[in-house]
Design a protein around this motif. Sequence first.
Motif, PDB file in Angstrom:
ATOM      1  N   TRP A  36     -91.635 -56.365  42.695  1.00  0.00           N
ATOM      2  CA  TRP A  36     -91.612 -54.904  42.633  1.00  0.00           C
ATOM      3  C   TRP A  36     -90.298 -54.361  42.087  1.00  0.00           C
ATOM      4  O   TRP A  36     -90.289 -53.349  41.391  1.00  0.00           O
ATOM      5  CB  TRP A  36     -91.944 -54.285  43.998  1.00  0.00           C
ATOM      6  N   ARG A  37     -89.185 -55.013  42.340  1.00  0.00           N
ATOM      7  CA  ARG A  37     -87.895 -54.505  41.843  1.00  0.00           C
ATOM      8  C   ARG A  37     -87.846 -54.525  40.318  1.00  0.00           C
ATOM      9  O   ARG A  37     -87.373 -53.579  39.697  1.00  0.00           O
ATOM     10  CB  ARG A  37     -86.742 -55.316  42.430  1.00  0.00           C
ATOM     11  N   ALA A  40     -90.118 -51.735  39.045  1.00  0.00           N
ATOM     12  CA  ALA A  40     -89.475 -50.428  39.203  1.00  0.00           C
ATOM     13  C   ALA A  40     -88.384 -50.235  38.155  1.00  0.00           C
ATOM     14  O   ALA A  40     -88.248 -49.145  37.583  1.00  0.00           O
ATOM     15  CB  ALA A  40     -88.912 -50.279  40.612  1.00  0.00           C
ATOM     16  N   ALA A  41     -87.631 -51.285  37.877  1.00  0.00           N
ATOM     17  CA  ALA A  41     -86.573 -51.190  36.867  1.00  0.00           C
ATOM     18  C   ALA A  41     -87.136 -50.946  35.474  1.00  0.00           C
ATOM     19  O   ALA A  41     -86.464 -50.371  34.617  1.00  0.00           O
ATOM     20  CB  ALA A  41     -85.722 -52.463  36.875  1.00  0.00           C
ATOM     21  N   SER A  42     -88.389 -51.358  35.244  1.00  0.00           N
ATOM     22  CA  SER A  42     -89.003 -51.167  33.926  1.00  0.00           C
ATOM     23  C   SER A  42     -89.735 -49.827  33.811  1.00  0.00           C
ATOM     24  O   SER A  42     -90.365 -49.548  32.798  1.00  0.00           O
ATOM     25  CB  SER A  42     -89.958 -52.316  33.604  1.00  0.00           C
ATOM     26  N   SER A  60     -96.089 -46.552  46.474  1.00  0.00           N
ATOM     27  CA  SER A  60     -94.954 -46.185  45.638  1.00  0.00           C
ATOM     28  C   SER A  60     -93.975 -47.336  45.565  1.00  0.00           C
ATOM     29  O   SER A  60     -93.814 -48.100  46.534  1.00  0.00           O
ATOM     30  CB  SER A  60     -94.263 -44.953  46.229  1.00  0.00           C
ATOM     31  N   LEU A  61     -93.304 -47.458  44.428  1.00  0.00           N
ATOM     32  CA  LEU A  61     -92.218 -48.419  44.297  1.00  0.00           C
ATOM     33  C   LEU A  61     -90.865 -47.727  44.362  1.00  0.00           C
ATOM     34  O   LEU A  61     -89.823 -48.383  44.230  1.00  0.00           O
ATOM     35  CB  LEU A  61     -92.337 -49.191  42.981  1.00  0.00           C
ATOM     36  N   LEU A  62     -90.871 -46.414  44.567  1.00  0.00           N
ATOM     37  CA  LEU A  62     -89.625 -45.651  44.662  1.00  0.00           C
ATOM     38  C   LEU A  62     -89.023 -45.790  46.058  1.00  0.00           C
ATOM     39  O   LEU A  62     -89.762 -45.883  47.043  1.00  0.00           O
ATOM     40  CB  LEU A  62     -89.900 -44.174  44.354  1.00  0.00           C
TER      41      LEU A  62
END
Length: 66
Positions: A36-37, A40-42, A60-62
């Motif tokens: 997931w990190r 999220a970075a992409s 959510s990935l936030l």
Amino acid sequence: MAWSWRYEGTDGKPAQGPAESFGSQADAESWIGQTWRELAASGVTSVALVEDDRVEYRMSLLPTAE
């Protein structure tokens, strides 16, 4: 039954992500826990877990607000 993830960006529209397929819900959840990190970075802000064409849930990935 095939499990996969759908990816969404900040505008709620589809985002690019790996086209992975899993044999079980547990395998899919384990994979998202490991990646997931990077997603999220992409630019992926949320994901939906899908079994065939049925959405099991969205998340959510936030980071959560404190």
